[in-house]
Design a protein around this motif. Structure first.
Motif, PDB file in Angstrom:
ATOM      1  N   MET A  41      98.873  65.509  30.018  1.00 16.18           N
ATOM      2  CA  MET A  41     100.009  66.244  29.475  1.00 16.18           C
ATOM      3  C   MET A  41      99.813  66.547  27.997  1.00 16.18           C
ATOM      4  O   MET A  41     100.352  67.479  27.440  1.00 16.18           O
ATOM      5  CB  MET A  41     101.293  65.456  29.679  1.00 16.18           C
ATOM      6  N   LEU A  60     103.977  74.117  26.177  1.00 19.38           N
ATOM      7  CA  LEU A  60     105.043  73.474  25.415  1.00 19.38           C
ATOM      8  C   LEU A  60     106.407  73.737  26.060  1.00 19.38           C
ATOM      9  O   LEU A  60     107.075  74.732  25.754  1.00 19.38           O
ATOM     10  CB  LEU A  60     105.040  74.000  23.976  1.00 19.38           C
ATOM     11  N   ARG A  94     110.438  73.252  26.500  1.00 17.11           N
ATOM     12  CA  ARG A  94     111.504  72.943  25.550  1.00 17.11           C
ATOM     13  C   ARG A  94     112.865  73.229  26.178  1.00 17.11           C
ATOM     14  O   ARG A  94     113.032  74.247  26.837  1.00 17.11           O
ATOM     15  CB  ARG A  94     111.345  73.769  24.263  1.00 17.11           C
ATOM     16  N   ALA A 139     115.163  68.112  24.252  1.00 13.88           N
ATOM     17  CA  ALA A 139     113.863  67.523  24.589  1.00 13.88           C
ATOM     18  C   ALA A 139     112.851  68.652  24.455  1.00 13.88           C
ATOM     19  O   ALA A 139     112.973  69.691  25.115  1.00 13.88           O
ATOM     20  CB  ALA A 139     113.867  66.966  26.003  1.00 13.88           C
ATOM     21  N   THR A 178     108.582  69.792  23.052  1.00 14.32           N
ATOM     22  CA  THR A 178     107.235  69.405  22.638  1.00 14.32           C
ATOM     23  C   THR A 178     106.814  70.255  21.444  1.00 14.32           C
ATOM     24  O   THR A 178     107.298  71.378  21.251  1.00 14.32           O
ATOM     25  CB  THR A 178     106.230  69.586  23.784  1.00 14.32           C
ATOM     26  N   TYR A 220      99.970  66.177  19.739  1.00 14.42           N
ATOM     27  CA  TYR A 220     100.937  66.703  20.703  1.00 14.42           C
ATOM     28  C   TYR A 220     102.096  65.711  20.779  1.00 14.42           C
ATOM     29  O   TYR A 220     101.889  64.529  21.033  1.00 14.42           O
ATOM     30  CB  TYR A 220     100.282  66.855  22.067  1.00 14.42           C
ATOM     31  N   TRP A 255     106.109  64.627  22.089  1.00 18.60           N
ATOM     32  CA  TRP A 255     107.370  64.750  22.825  1.00 18.60           C
ATOM     33  C   TRP A 255     108.479  64.304  21.876  1.00 18.60           C
ATOM     34  O   TRP A 255     108.419  63.218  21.289  1.00 18.60           O
ATOM     35  CB  TRP A 255     107.363  63.892  24.085  1.00 18.60           C
ATOM     36  N   ASN A 256     109.503  65.151  21.735  1.00 19.04           N
ATOM     37  CA  ASN A 256     110.594  64.898  20.802  1.00 19.04           C
ATOM     38  C   ASN A 256     111.922  64.879  21.557  1.00 19.04           C
ATOM     39  O   ASN A 256     112.183  65.759  22.405  1.00 19.04           O
ATOM     40  CB  ASN A 256     110.663  66.002  19.742  1.00 19.04           C
ATOM     41  N   PHE A 257     112.766  63.907  21.236  1.00 18.94           N
ATOM     42  CA  PHE A 257     114.077  63.787  21.879  1.00 18.94           C
ATOM     43  C   PHE A 257     115.137  63.628  20.790  1.00 18.94           C
ATOM     44  O   PHE A 257     114.977  62.826  19.861  1.00 18.94           O
ATOM     45  CB  PHE A 257     114.110  62.595  22.828  1.00 18.94           C
ATOM     46  N   LYS A 286     110.287  60.364  18.538  1.00 18.38           N
ATOM     47  CA  LYS A 286     109.085  61.187  18.661  1.00 18.38           C
ATOM     48  C   LYS A 286     107.932  60.309  19.128  1.00 18.38           C
ATOM     49  O   LYS A 286     107.699  59.233  18.572  1.00 18.38           O
ATOM     50  CB  LYS A 286     108.723  61.834  17.318  1.00 18.38           C
ATOM     51  N   SER A 287     107.234  60.785  20.131  1.00 21.15           N
ATOM     52  CA  SER A 287     106.025  60.123  20.619  1.00 21.15           C
ATOM     53  C   SER A 287     104.871  61.094  20.419  1.00 21.15           C
ATOM     54  O   SER A 287     104.847  62.183  21.006  1.00 21.15           O
ATOM     55  CB  SER A 287     106.159  59.758  22.101  1.00 21.15           C
TER      56      SER A 287
END
Length: 971
Positions: A1, A690, A692, A709, A711, A748, A750-752, A773-774
């Motif tokens: 991913m 990406l 979103r 949520a 990316t 890259y 992933w944002n929440f 953020k990961s």
């Protein structure tokens, strides 16, 4: 991913599909032409402008609702709004604008016709009849735009087309929740910004819709002290990203916008004259700026807004610097933690203090031309030019241990000795950033087409960069007393203490002339299509495509290093003594070099070489191996839609970006016969998908809950992707090589996000939110992790050699957790003078961790991510007075990984700034601003240390406070 790499074949597929994707709404609309035509005959459109009834100023960000249908729209720039596909009939148009009382008026819609409205909103506060002007007007505009935005964002709005009180764009953003500024070390001004604790290189920056070109030589950071705030009308900090926004921006996306004549209520002619004064420099500088804006034509269909700024100021300060690495007294492997028991201590083997004089000059200009061709098409041209010239002359001392062999018998005792240098540097740095955008918007029935082409250029030049040092060899190795956290005291013998103050003991010890130039040019084309169907739940379908070509080059070369015998006394370089007590330094008076001779070292040094007194060690050397030329082709496409169900808005889609990268660099091979240089080329490509989604809940016109949520990406620095290769061949058939890594992956993430905002009628807001953020394959900013690898190519070229190869890698994974709180309010309900009071405050708390991929570094804080950042400010506006007293603070943050598992930190920082303005008349304002009021010169503006505790100084800069004062005239 994390990394979607489809190979070169994907390039052709994406190119073919990009514009097909952009036209998908057209194709979808074509499925029901009859229904669309029938609907068009029974509906009409409502267009208009919303105007402040007191000032005549267009109101941006207002919420408008057709009460009977529930349709909602927001006013855009110039106060313009539009409702499409409204059934014929009589309706009530309700207007909500924070800071003004709600307003409603009747509107009649006829079938197949457009109803043009001029809505004049009475300028009265809900609680008291207070006219909303000045800083309250700016705050009201910003809050209204923020409330109506589809994503989570913070808006900073100028009073009128470019009237920020701050000197540059970075300073203007420090009041935004979650934003911290990093100051330029010598000038003391804000240069870079971090969003939610993430380094500036992990953010995206645009000026008038064009990605800002980079001027840094080795990062993707954008120095915002180049951009003067006076030309800007609005700054938007996007913290959640929608599919129609660029993939870059793990921290966020910043949009800088210059003004438009259509934002004005009348012709604007403004002049600003300003003086500025720095405590240490004791020299008066000045700024002059002018703005002209007007509309003309039979229908006022043409608009022009021109702005220009010239700003020159002098700063002075001191810089305490450890320029290489700290090492332990007892020899050990630098990958192991230090045992500090017994007599062990840390030693800076290259340490000094310098005084610097800085002359900084900004030139800024912008132009906006607008043309409303008809009611359906508007065209624009926006251009900007910003230039910063920074001239620095520094003088000071360095204590340097020879690094050939630092240890004898396991303890610190440099084999080549230790020298005390009287050192000066003269450096001219020029940053230039310019953009040009030409575009427009066309509406046709249910469609809106946005199109633009743009050009951006960023240039960094160092036409003159000189270093000259005269030195004296000390009697032995130097240890330090760290009882003063700012000024380590070198422990010298009485003989050495006397000798370093006698110029007759010094001879030429080192000098250098370098040439560094970099350039980044971007060519951009973008097309977007929005289709608004005749539906009660599907608001729009939007698709678009973008092409961006970046051409970047870096040229580094050595020009002069003069070697030979030259005594300080009689050379003309004697410059007397420098008093360092201004900042509480214990070093007292130290020798300095003649500033005039340092400024003229190019001519003096070359003449000494021509006369045979000295010899140039760089004569005929090739360009530095870090020099390169690179090209980046970016192809992007997206598809998104918005659906509304009750009080919920759902906005989602996907973005696809394909990047093709080519680098032309150098390979340098060093052996016993000297150096050979040859060109190297490398290529790489990658594709990123990406997804979103953003969900907004609006139960009332004052309350918004947002969840997202999405990316996002951060691409590696060009210098790490460069094909540069350094090979060192030893006579024992061993080979050491360092390789660039064109195959570095983009980070890259992933944002929440989850947040809630409640807007107050008294021009205020209460908000709170959490974010996570990961980040996979994160990018190291100032340095990349280096590790061993193999190279089949080198093994084939050098058979039989023992080959050791190092290259740079991505980090593994980082996480960021955060809490963001904000409150602002104007206390308009208070009686008398107290009705002018206001307050704003924000606080961001965050926790970060990163697995760097390096041994012993699997859980460190993320880079440049302070644990907290915030602002508390008291404001006042009444009786012609506008005032602001703001206290800004940020926690310490990891700057860079250091040796012996001791890392480098930026220590916590705080500042108190004040602004005061008085309206002498409606057209004449007097003002005074004080930056860093509490700084008496004894506290550093930059404080970097080895270790979080702050005992071992890395880089400490003292600047003192700065005061500006001036007058603004309008006609």
């Amino acid at each position: 991913m994390v990394d979607r790499v489809f190979g070169n074949s994907f390039r052709q597929v994406l190119r073919a599909s990009v514009f097909a994707l952009a036209s998908m709404p057209l194709a979808m609309a074509g499925l029901v032409p009859g229904a669309a035509y029938a609907q068009e005959q029974q509906t009409g459109q409502v267009r208009g402008r919303l105007i402040d009834g007191e000032t005549g100023t267009p109101l941006t960000g207002a919420q408008l609702m057709i009460v009977e249908t529930g349709d909602v729209s927001a006013t855009e720039n110039g106060g313009r709004f539009e409702f499409k596909n409204v059934p014929a009939g009589v309706y009530t148009l309700a207007v909500s604008y924070i800071g003004l009382a709600d307003y409603a008026q009747e509107v009649v819609v006829s079938a197949a016709e457009t109803t043009d409205l001029r809505v004049v909103m009475p300028n009265t506060m809900t609680l008291e009849g207070i006219v909303v002007v000045g800083q309250r007007s700016s705050q009201a505009s910003a809050l209204n735009q923020q409330r109506m935005a589809s994503n989570l964002s913070n808006v900073i709005s100028a009073d009128q087309a470019g009237r920020f009180p701050d000197s540059n764009a970075a300073e203007a953003m420090q009041r935004v929740p979650g934003v911290a500024i990093n100051r330029e070390e010598k000038g003391g001004e804000g240069r870079y910004i971090s969003i939610r604790g993430l380094d500036s290189g992990l953010n995206n920056f645009k000026l008038n819709g064009v990605n800002v070109a980079q001027t840094d030589t080795d990062t993707r950071r954008v120095p915002l002290d180049v951009v003067q705030a006076g030309a800007l009308s609005k700054i938007v900090v996007n913290k959640t990203l929608l599919p129609d926004m660029d993939g870059d921006g793990i921290g966020g996306s910043v949009e800088l916008e210059t003004g438009s004549a259509f934002d004005l209520n009348e012709r604007l002619i403004r002049f600003n004259l300003e003086g500025n004064y720095n405590d240490f420099a004791e020299d008066l500088g000045g700024k002059v700026s002018a703005t002209f804006g007007d509309t003309f034509g039979a229908r006022d269909e043409f608009g022009v807004l021109i702005s220009g700024t010239y700003n020159k100021r002098q700063t002075m300060g001191y810089n305490n610097l450890q320029d290489e690495e700290y090492i332990p007294y007892f020899e050990q492997d630098e990958g192991e933690p230090i045992d500090m028991s017994g007599d062990n201590t840390l030693i800076p083997w290259w340490f000094g203090l310098g005084n610097f004089d800085n002359e900084r000059e900004n030139i800024g200009a912008s132009i906006a031309l607008d043309y409303r061709l008809d009611e359906n098409t508007s065209l624009y041209l926006k251009g900007s030019y910003n230039r910063l010239e920074d001239i620095e002359l520094s003088s000071g001392f360095f204590i340097i241990a020879d690094d050939d062999e630092l240890y004898q018998n396991g303890v610190f005792d440099p084999e080549g000795g230790t020298v005390y240098q009287v050192r000066s540097e003269y450096e001219e740095s020029v940053f230039t950033n310019s953009t040009l955008t030409v575009g427009g918007t066309t509406s046709h029935n249910n469609f809106t087409f946005d199109y633009s082409v743009g050009y951006a250029r960023g240039i960094f030049e160092e036409p003159n960069d000189y270093e000259v040092a005269f030195e004296y060899e000390l009697s032995g190795p130097v240890l330090y007393d760290y009882s003063d956290n700012y000024f380590p005291q070198p422990i010298l013998s009485e003989e050495d203490q006397a000798a370093i103050r006698d110029p007759s003991n010094f001879v030429l010890g080192g000098n250098d002339i370098d040439l560094d130039d970099s350039k980044d040019e971007k060519y951009i084309a973008q097309f977007d299509t929005t289709y608004e169907p005749n539906s009660t739940w599907l608001s729009y379908i939007k698709a678009g495509a973008k092409y961006q070509r970046s051409e970047r080059e870096l040229f580094e070369a050595n020009v002069l290093e003069a070697e030979g015998d030259l005594a300080l006394v009689g050379s003309g370089f004697e410059g007397g003594y420098l008093d360092t007590s201004d900042v509480g330094s214990p070093y007292g008076q130290i020798l300095r070099l003649n500033p005039g001779y340092i400024r003229n070292w190019r001519n003096i040094g070359q003449q000494l070489v021509a006369d045979g007194i000295l010899e140039n060690a760089y004569d005929g050397d090739p360009p530095d191996e870090d020099s390169y030329e690179a090209e980046e082709d970016l192809y992007a496409a997206y598809l998104m839609a918005e659906a509304v169900h009750g009080d919920f808005e759902f906005i989602g889609g996907v973005r696809v970006e394909y990047l093709d990268f080519t680098s032309n660099g150098f390979e340098v091979i060093e052996d016993e016969d000297g150096e050979t240089v040859q060109a190297r080329t490398s290529t790489s490509d990658n594709t990123q998908i990406l997804p979103r989604i953003q969900v907004n809940y609006r139960p009332t016109d004052k309350f918004v809950v947002r969840g997202a949520a999405f990316t996002s990406l951060a691409r590696p620095e060009f210098v790490f992707l460069n094909a540069a290769t350094e090979i060192e061949i030893e006579d024992d058939n061993s080979l050491e090589a360092f390789l660039g890594n064109p195959d570095l992956k983009p980070a890259y993430a992933w944002n929440f996000d989850l947040s809630a905002e409640y807007y107050l009628s008294s021009i205020g807001m209460i908000s709170g939110g959490v974010f996570y953020k990961s980040i996979e394959d994160f990018i190291f900013i100032d340095s990349a992790p280096e590790g061993e690898t193999t190279s089949a190519e080198l093994e084939a070229r050098f058979p039989g050699y023992n080959i050791e190869v190092e290259t740079v890698f991505n980090g593994n994974r980082a996480e960021v957790y955060g809490l963001e709180l904000a409150y602002m309010n104007q206390f308009t309900g208070l009686k008398g003078p107290f009705g002018g009071l206001g307050v704003y405050a924000n606080l961001t708390l965050q926790e970060t961790s990163a697995d760097t991929g390096l041994e012993g570094r699997d859980d460190v804080p993320f880079f440049n991510a302070p644990d907290y950042v915030g602002t508390v400010a008291l404001t006042y506006q009444k009786y012609g007075v506008e005032a602001n007293l703001a206290y800004t603070f940020r926690g310490d943050s990891l700057e860079e990984l250091g040796p012996y598992l001791i890392d480098k930190y930026q220590q916590s920082y705080e500042t108190l700034d004040g602004q005061f303005k008085y309206a002498l008349t409606e057209k004449v304002d007097l003002y005074v601003n004080a930056i860093d009021i509490l700084d008496d010169g004894l506290d550093p503006v930059v404080h970097k240390t080895l270790g979080k505790g702050g005992r071992y100084p890395e880089d400490i800069t003292f600047n003192g406070r700065t005061v500006t004062f001036g007058v603004t005239l309008e006609f």
